[in-house]
Scaffold this active site. Structure first.
Site, PDB file in Angstrom:
ATOM      1  CG  HIS A   1      13.139  14.398  22.112  1.00 26.25           C
ATOM      2  ND1 HIS A   1      12.682  14.923  23.295  1.00 26.25           N
ATOM      3  CD2 HIS A   1      14.491  14.286  22.250  1.00 26.25           C
ATOM      4  CE1 HIS A   1      13.709  15.131  24.114  1.00 26.25           C
ATOM      5  NE2 HIS A   1      14.806  14.751  23.497  1.00 26.25           N
TER       6      HIS A   1
ATOM      7  CB  SER B   1      17.706  13.018  24.660  1.00 26.50           C
ATOM      8  OG  SER B   1      17.446  13.840  23.561  1.00 26.50           O
ATOM      9  CB  ALA B   2      22.255  13.135  22.740  1.00 26.73           C
TER      10      ALA B   2
END
Lengths: 234, 234
Positions: free
Chosen positions: A161, A124-125
């Site tokens: 995502h 993700s990040a």
């Protein structure tokens, strides 16, 4: 692309109906080829503490015999990165993650270590950071980083995502695709939308899309295309 | 709060099943009390041109006898703001909007004019600007502004297009509420989530929530609460 670079660029740490890291654990362990992992907890999802976030990763990987230490626990974090066997940057807030890395002056250390072959896992990040900028993050800008420039291992931007437009939605907020099209009004680099359950395995200057889903590639001035799992050419 | 300040802080320009500005047009016309409106098109939704965006607003308000001019068409934009009868900042990308206002050095001119009584209408990104910072925007950070500080007419932050969590979602991206809770790990100001179809009417140092829906107020260290339409006290 530097052929020393080894990356696992994961859309999400958790998929629906499964617990933290479970679906990706075997691939992660195969990839890092070590039992010592340094975890970077600075993205702090939901404001969780560094210790707690690191403990969650240790718990998830314990049955694989992986020993996890948090980067925040080292008195000399630059040295820790230089001596690491593998590094994992977890998800949370991308702005907070990047701001913290700049404040601790660790951006160049991470770039140098990965350029020299340090295996890098991001979720993700942590995956956003492998691209050119954080300009295609989904996160809320809760803090102001000194730059949007990311670690720039890959010659494009990521959108983890990645979410397809909902044809039944009555909401007037922008869809993900609209947002990325707006990005391309002001930026030239391609953007790869990685759906939940997908990841990139980067090794020997080759990028392989893994998982069962296709990924959506956005290029400036072109219609988006779907890339199937396997080696990516673009 | 300065009692000269007059604001219409609108969550969205368009609600489901209705065309651009239709549902809010009568209130907007009542509020501005003039037939001359300067429109600020810098947020460029979907990358639309300044002229095209301004023309859309002119078309939407033509039947009310409102003459709309784009701020970008004035050779001296500072002077235009100083002499404006009413100003409307439209939605689109909040980062792009704020960066453009800083680049054109118009932030202080807007603050001064509104403090002196210029009626200000904002939709979406234009509403984000009425708060303390853009740190609770939903937009993608497609460009890097020199600051996240907004126009600061209101002593809190806005979250337009506020969206309640979907109990049926299998997506692992953060809900809006989770994002705002993360914001409060690092920021003390309250955040008002304005649902689509809601707006604030600010006048005589009073803030009235308009529309039929409640708004969701997030304060650091407290559980969120629902505020009903009417004068807000907090």
């Amino acid at each position: 692309m530097n052929s020393n670079i080894r990356l696992l660029v994961i859309s999400t740490s958790t998929i629906h109906g499964s617990s933290f890291l479970t679906y990706i654990k075997d691939d992660l362990v195969d990839f890092i080829q070590t039992d010592e992992l340094i975890f970077v907890p600075y993205a702090r999802p939901s404001g969780i503490s560094y210790d707690e976030y690191t403990a969650n990763v240790q718990t998830a990987l314990a049955d694989k015999g992986i020993r996890v230490s948090g980067l925040h626990t080292y008195s000399d974090q630059k040295e820790a990165i230089g001596q690491a066997k593998a590094i994992f940057i977890g998800g949370g807030n991308t702005f907070l993650l990047l701001k913290t890395l700049y404040e601790l002056d660790l951006v160049n250390d991470l770039k140098a270590a990965v350029a020299a072959g340090l295996p890098y896992v991001g979720t993700s990040a942590g995956s956003n950071l492998t691209g050119l900028t954080i300009g295609t993050t989904n996160d809320m800008p809760i803090v102001y980083p000194p730059s949007f420039d990311a670690l720039q291992f890959l010659p494009f931007n990521l959108n983890p995502h990645y979410l397809d437009p909902d044809p039944n939605s009555t909401h007037k907020g922008e869809t993900r695709e609209t947002r990325i099209r707006e990005f391309h009004q002001f930026n030239t680099q391609a953007v790869l939308g990685l759906r939940e359950g997908s990841w990139l395995h980067v090794e020997n200057a080759q990028i392989e899309l893994k998982g069962t889903l296709s990924a959506r590639l956005f290029q400036q001035g072109k219609e988006p295309i779907e890339l199937q799992p396997g080696l990516l050419q673009f």
